[in-house]
Design a protein around this motif. Structure first.
Motif, PDB file in Angstrom:
ATOM      1  N   GLY B  65      56.689  32.059  37.266  1.00  0.00           N
ATOM      2  CA  GLY B  65      55.797  34.001  36.566  1.00  0.00           C
ATOM      3  C   GLY B  65      55.111  33.834  36.237  1.00  0.00           C
ATOM      4  N   LYS B  66      53.870  33.797  37.025  1.00  0.00           N
ATOM      5  CA  LYS B  66      52.671  33.902  36.445  1.00  0.00           C
ATOM      6  C   LYS B  66      52.838  35.700  36.360  1.00  0.00           C
ATOM      7  CE  LYS B  66      51.172  32.277  40.052  1.00  0.00           C
ATOM      8  NZ  LYS B  66      52.589  31.588  40.334  1.00  0.00           N
ATOM      9  N   THR B  67      53.909  35.992  37.784  1.00  0.00           N
ATOM     10  CA  THR B  67      53.026  38.045  37.313  1.00  0.00           C
ATOM     11  C   THR B  67      53.784  38.509  36.275  1.00  0.00           C
ATOM     12  OG1 THR B  67      52.172  38.014  39.498  1.00  0.00           O
ATOM     13  CG2 THR B  67      53.028  40.363  38.730  1.00  0.00           C
ATOM     14  N   THR B  68      55.252  38.025  36.237  1.00  0.00           N
ATOM     15  CA  THR B  68      55.581  38.172  35.149  1.00  0.00           C
ATOM     16  C   THR B  68      55.246  38.226  33.357  1.00  0.00           C
ATOM     17  OG1 THR B  68      57.848  37.311  36.288  1.00  0.00           O
ATOM     18  CG2 THR B  68      58.069  38.353  34.330  1.00  0.00           C
ATOM     19  N   LEU B  69      54.288  37.016  33.485  1.00  0.00           N
ATOM     20  CA  LEU B  69      53.783  36.750  31.880  1.00  0.00           C
ATOM     21  C   LEU B  69      52.632  38.214  31.875  1.00  0.00           C
ATOM     22  CD1 LEU B  69      53.094  35.118  29.298  1.00  0.00           C
ATOM     23  CD2 LEU B  69      51.406  33.951  31.311  1.00  0.00           C
ATOM     24  N   ALA B  70      52.218  37.831  33.353  1.00  0.00           N
ATOM     25  CA  ALA B  70      50.589  38.942  33.065  1.00  0.00           C
ATOM     26  C   ALA B  70      51.167  40.347  32.719  1.00  0.00           C
ATOM     27  CB  ALA B  70      49.951  39.193  34.070  1.00  0.00           C
ATOM     28  N   ASN B  71      52.148  40.373  33.177  1.00  0.00           N
ATOM     29  CA  ASN B  71      52.476  42.264  32.850  1.00  0.00           C
ATOM     30  C   ASN B  71      53.588  42.324  32.029  1.00  0.00           C
ATOM     31  OD1 ASN B  71      52.623  42.831  35.306  1.00  0.00           O
ATOM     32  ND2 ASN B  71      55.222  42.574  36.307  1.00  0.00           N
ATOM     33  N   ASP B  80      50.565  49.073  30.768  1.00  0.00           N
ATOM     34  CA  ASP B  80      51.162  49.306  32.186  1.00  0.00           C
ATOM     35  C   ASP B  80      50.795  47.915  33.088  1.00  0.00           C
ATOM     36  OD1 ASP B  80      48.422  51.798  32.447  1.00  0.00           O
ATOM     37  OD2 ASP B  80      48.010  49.484  32.022  1.00  0.00           O
ATOM     38  N   ALA B  81      51.451  47.858  33.840  1.00  0.00           N
ATOM     39  CA  ALA B  81      51.661  46.481  35.034  1.00  0.00           C
ATOM     40  C   ALA B  81      50.457  45.986  35.585  1.00  0.00           C
ATOM     41  CB  ALA B  81      53.298  47.262  35.324  1.00  0.00           C
ATOM     42  N   ILE B  82      50.943  44.810  36.011  1.00  0.00           N
ATOM     43  CA  ILE B  82      49.493  44.326  36.377  1.00  0.00           C
ATOM     44  C   ILE B  82      50.156  43.960  38.168  1.00  0.00           C
ATOM     45  CG2 ILE B  82      48.318  42.293  37.702  1.00  0.00           C
ATOM     46  CD1 ILE B  82      47.674  41.431  34.342  1.00  0.00           C
ATOM     47  N   GLY B  83      51.309  43.671  38.576  1.00  0.00           N
ATOM     48  CA  GLY B  83      51.463  43.363  39.782  1.00  0.00           C
ATOM     49  C   GLY B  83      53.203  43.231  40.076  1.00  0.00           C
ATOM     50  N   THR B  84      53.595  43.233  40.852  1.00  0.00           N
ATOM     51  CA  THR B  84      54.866  42.957  41.053  1.00  0.00           C
ATOM     52  C   THR B  84      55.596  41.502  41.124  1.00  0.00           C
ATOM     53  OG1 THR B  84      54.184  43.354  43.757  1.00  0.00           O
ATOM     54  CG2 THR B  84      55.456  45.057  42.692  1.00  0.00           C
ATOM     55  N   GLU B  85      56.618  41.574  40.810  1.00  0.00           N
ATOM     56  CA  GLU B  85      57.091  40.032  40.668  1.00  0.00           C
ATOM     57  C   GLU B  85      58.343  40.080  41.421  1.00  0.00           C
ATOM     58  OE1 GLU B  85      59.273  41.104  36.957  1.00  0.00           O
ATOM     59  OE2 GLU B  85      57.669  41.626  35.968  1.00  0.00           O
ATOM     60  N   SER B  86      58.484  38.754  42.141  1.00  0.00           N
ATOM     61  CA  SER B  86      59.503  38.605  43.603  1.00  0.00           C
ATOM     62  C   SER B  86      60.039  36.771  43.053  1.00  0.00           C
ATOM     63  CB  SER B  86      58.887  39.219  44.805  1.00  0.00           C
ATOM     64  OG  SER B  86      59.809  38.955  45.349  1.00  0.00           O
ATOM     65  N   ARG B  96      44.451  39.896  40.621  1.00  0.00           N
ATOM     66  CA  ARG B  96      44.800  41.097  40.357  1.00  0.00           C
ATOM     67  C   ARG B  96      43.795  41.155  38.587  1.00  0.00           C
ATOM     68  NH1 ARG B  96      48.734  44.699  41.176  1.00  0.00           N
ATOM     69  NH2 ARG B  96      49.298  45.226  43.671  1.00  0.00           N
ATOM     70  N   ARG B  97      43.169  41.191  38.835  1.00  0.00           N
ATOM     71  CA  ARG B  97      42.273  41.745  37.376  1.00  0.00           C
ATOM     72  C   ARG B  97      42.702  42.772  36.028  1.00  0.00           C
ATOM     73  NH1 ARG B  97      36.128  41.945  35.069  1.00  0.00           N
ATOM     74  NH2 ARG B  97      35.636  42.350  37.067  1.00  0.00           N
ATOM     75  N   LYS B  98      43.370  42.140  35.274  1.00  0.00           N
ATOM     76  CA  LYS B  98      43.438  43.520  33.991  1.00  0.00           C
ATOM     77  C   LYS B  98      42.015  43.916  33.162  1.00  0.00           C
ATOM     78  CE  LYS B  98      46.010  46.952  31.798  1.00  0.00           C
ATOM     79  NZ  LYS B  98      45.783  47.863  32.497  1.00  0.00           N
ATOM     80  N   GLU B  99      41.407  44.536  33.222  1.00  0.00           N
ATOM     81  CA  GLU B  99      40.296  44.718  32.045  1.00  0.00           C
ATOM     82  C   GLU B  99      40.390  44.893  30.859  1.00  0.00           C
ATOM     83  OE1 GLU B  99      36.573  45.450  33.313  1.00  0.00           O
ATOM     84  OE2 GLU B  99      38.089  46.733  34.182  1.00  0.00           O
ATOM     85  N   ASN B 100      40.574  44.348  29.578  1.00  0.00           N
ATOM     86  CA  ASN B 100      40.437  44.854  28.516  1.00  0.00           C
ATOM     87  C   ASN B 100      41.405  44.912  28.115  1.00  0.00           C
ATOM     88  OD1 ASN B 100      37.068  45.041  28.042  1.00  0.00           O
ATOM     89  ND2 ASN B 100      36.814  47.481  29.382  1.00  0.00           N
ATOM     90  N   VAL B 101      42.037  44.105  27.762  1.00  0.00           N
ATOM     91  CA  VAL B 101      43.594  43.788  27.364  1.00  0.00           C
ATOM     92  C   VAL B 101      43.120  43.510  26.480  1.00  0.00           C
ATOM     93  CG1 VAL B 101      45.733  42.767  27.256  1.00  0.00           C
ATOM     94  CG2 VAL B 101      44.635  42.889  29.138  1.00  0.00           C
ATOM     95  N   VAL B 115      43.408  37.921  34.681  1.00  0.00           N
ATOM     96  CA  VAL B 115      43.281  37.572  35.917  1.00  0.00           C
ATOM     97  C   VAL B 115      44.687  37.161  36.853  1.00  0.00           C
ATOM     98  CG1 VAL B 115      42.137  36.962  38.501  1.00  0.00           C
ATOM     99  CG2 VAL B 115      40.785  37.310  36.108  1.00  0.00           C
ATOM    100  N   ASP B 116      45.731  37.612  37.413  1.00  0.00           N
ATOM    101  CA  ASP B 116      47.064  37.058  37.932  1.00  0.00           C
ATOM    102  C   ASP B 116      46.105  36.321  38.764  1.00  0.00           C
ATOM    103  OD1 ASP B 116      49.418  36.686  38.384  1.00  0.00           O
ATOM    104  OD2 ASP B 116      50.362  38.629  38.739  1.00  0.00           O
ATOM    105  N   THR B 117      46.612  35.558  39.312  1.00  0.00           N
ATOM    106  CA  THR B 117      46.008  34.558  41.019  1.00  0.00           C
ATOM    107  C   THR B 117      47.246  34.413  41.738  1.00  0.00           C
ATOM    108  OG1 THR B 117      46.084  32.231  40.173  1.00  0.00           O
ATOM    109  CG2 THR B 117      44.451  34.110  39.149  1.00  0.00           C
ATOM    110  N   PRO B 118      46.842  34.284  43.011  1.00  0.00           N
ATOM    111  CA  PRO B 118      48.838  33.774  43.557  1.00  0.00           C
ATOM    112  C   PRO B 118      48.745  31.786  43.413  1.00  0.00           C
ATOM    113  CG  PRO B 118      46.315  34.928  44.891  1.00  0.00           C
ATOM    114  CD  PRO B 118      45.851  34.760  43.549  1.00  0.00           C
ATOM    115  N   GLY B 119      49.711  32.156  43.121  1.00  0.00           N
ATOM    116  CA  GLY B 119      50.762  30.490  43.564  1.00  0.00           C
ATOM    117  C   GLY B 119      49.662  29.897  44.107  1.00  0.00           C
ATOM    118  N   VAL B 120      49.467  28.331  43.856  1.00  0.00           N
ATOM    119  CA  VAL B 120      48.275  27.951  44.639  1.00  0.00           C
ATOM    120  C   VAL B 120      49.679  26.655  44.912  1.00  0.00           C
ATOM    121  CG1 VAL B 120      46.791  25.940  44.423  1.00  0.00           C
ATOM    122  CG2 VAL B 120      46.058  28.370  43.352  1.00  0.00           C
TER     123      VAL B 120
END
Ligand code: GTP
Ligand code: MG
Lengths: 131, 241
Positions: B65-71, B80-86, B96-101, B115-120
């Motif tokens: 749920g990293k991207t869901t949280l980042a969004n 605005d959002a950062i990336g797609t959730e699936s 993906r970096r979202k600056e100055n939040v 910085v939303d990162t790919p799951g490891v």
């Protein structure tokens, strides 16, 4: 390096590479990672007497990712056996089950292979905690 | 001599210095070394000041749920959002970096880059995706996923100042990947918060996560439902402010 094979599950023997802490200490990070991944690419289970440092683990993940390809290599599975605190007893002692200390071994194998092992009550835990 | 000094500063601080280039040139042409020095020290001040937003990496296994949280964080504070959730793992395959939040807490404001990162993971099998897509796409997805994981590891070693480690609280937290990653984060002395996500699910157990990583603060939440976000933002402000 010492190896052990197990043919009890049929024709398909499994080779195990045992790497002592002493041997590992002589190697640079990338040499360790090569030794592990070369063994895994050959389909072997690699058992490290001493684990990797966090930095080495991070490089191992990165190098593994670079080597995954759809025609054969899916990556690795890492486990530590058995769970518990580590101590300084001998590698062979632990493998042969003479060791009651609950020391840890790091076991690394090809992702598809280890899954197979899990299904039949795992050779590794048999080897590591044989009583 | 002035020129030498300037070469050094340009190569070391180039992206930031560029904005100040007219000033640097002006100082040079006027032969005013002191002004140049002022200019350099302003640049370095800006580079190293506390005001620079900290880069907070959102890490964790695939599908946590990293991207869901980042969004959610980005939408709450920037719109605005950062990336797609699936539900298919490895949806995020590039950091993906979202600056100055800018997050407001108790009259204070904390600015971070997210910085939303790919799951490891340590393994990727394209056949896991073939139920959901054509083989060709599955193979491409797995190749991009492996590159993404390597990229995430690289960011962790080089480019983040703090970590939010997201776990699906409905799953067993004691996996080799989680243990290794937390170990890597600890070895780099990065401040880390553990987020126990998906508390809306029946099988969720926050305690299982707290017990697995007692050395770190665990914050329960549902990124999808927006549950407990106040505590989430309090913790972010306290740890990364
Ligand atoms: N029930 C529930 N589902 C959630 C929650 N947060 C995320 N999800 C779902 O979990 C799935 C994965 O979410 P993502 O945000 O894409 O996960 P991710 O960690 O970014 O995954 P990767 O990019 O693949 O590493 C999606 O189907 C989300 O809708 C939550 O709090 N509760
Ligand atoms: Mg994602």
């Amino acid at each position: 390096m010492p190896t052990a094979t197990n043919d009890s599950d049929g024709s398909d023997g499994i080779q195990i590479d045992l790497i002592s802490g002493e041997r590992m200490n002589e190697l640079a990070t990338m040499e360790k990672i090569r030794m592990i991944l070369d063994g895994v690419h050959d389909g072997n289970i690699v058992i490290l007497e001493e684990g990797l440092t966090p930095d080495e683990e991070s490089k191992l993940i990165e190098t593994t990712m670079a080597e995954i390809n759809p025609d054969g290599f899916n990556g690795i599975e890492i486990e530590t056996y058995p769970k518990g605190e580590s101590s300084n007893s001998s590698l062979l002692g632990r493998i042969m089950g003479n060791d009651e200390s609950g020391a840890k071994l790091t076991v690394i194998g090809p992702a598809n292979r280890i899954e197979t092992l899990h299904k039949d009550e795992t050779l590794i835990s048999t080897l590591v905690s044989r009583s | 001599m002035n020129v030498n000094v300037c070469n050094v500063c340009l190569s070391e601080f180039s992206p930031v210095v560029r904005a100040d280039t007219p000033r640097v040139l002006e100082a040079l042409t006027m032969g005013l070394f002191t002004e140049l020095k002022d200019s350099i020290s302003r640049v370095t001040d800006r580079l190293f000041s506390d005001q620079e937003p900290k880069r907070i990496g959102i890490y964790g296994p695939p599908n946590a749920g990293k991207t869901t949280l980042a969004n959610r964080i980005a939408r709450d504070w920037t719109g605005d959002a950062i990336g797609t959730e699936s539900h298919i793992p490895h949806e995020t395959r590039r950091a993906r970096r979202k600056e100055n939040v800018q997050i407001e807490r108790n009259g204070k404001s904390v600015t971070i880059d997210i910085v939303d990162t790919p799951g490891v993971t340590t393994k990727v099998d394209y056949e896991e995706f073939t139920d959901e897509m054509e083989e060709e796409d599955a193979i491409r997805r797995s190749r991009e996923a492996t590159e993404g994981v390597a990229e995430a590891m690289h960011w962790l070693r080089e480019d983040v100042d703090g970590v939010i480690y997201v776990l699906d609280s409905a799953e067993d937290p004691i996996t080799q990947v989680n243990t290794m990653l937390i170990g890597i984060i600890e070895s780099r002395d990065l401040p880390v918060l553990i987020f126990a996500n998906k508390i809306d699910l029946e099988e969720s157990s926050v305690k299982r996560i707290e017990d697995a990583f007692p050395q770190h603060k665990t914050v329960p939440l549902s990124a999808k439902e927006g549950d407990n976000m106040d505590e989430v933002y309090d913790a972010i402000a306290a740890y990364f402010g």
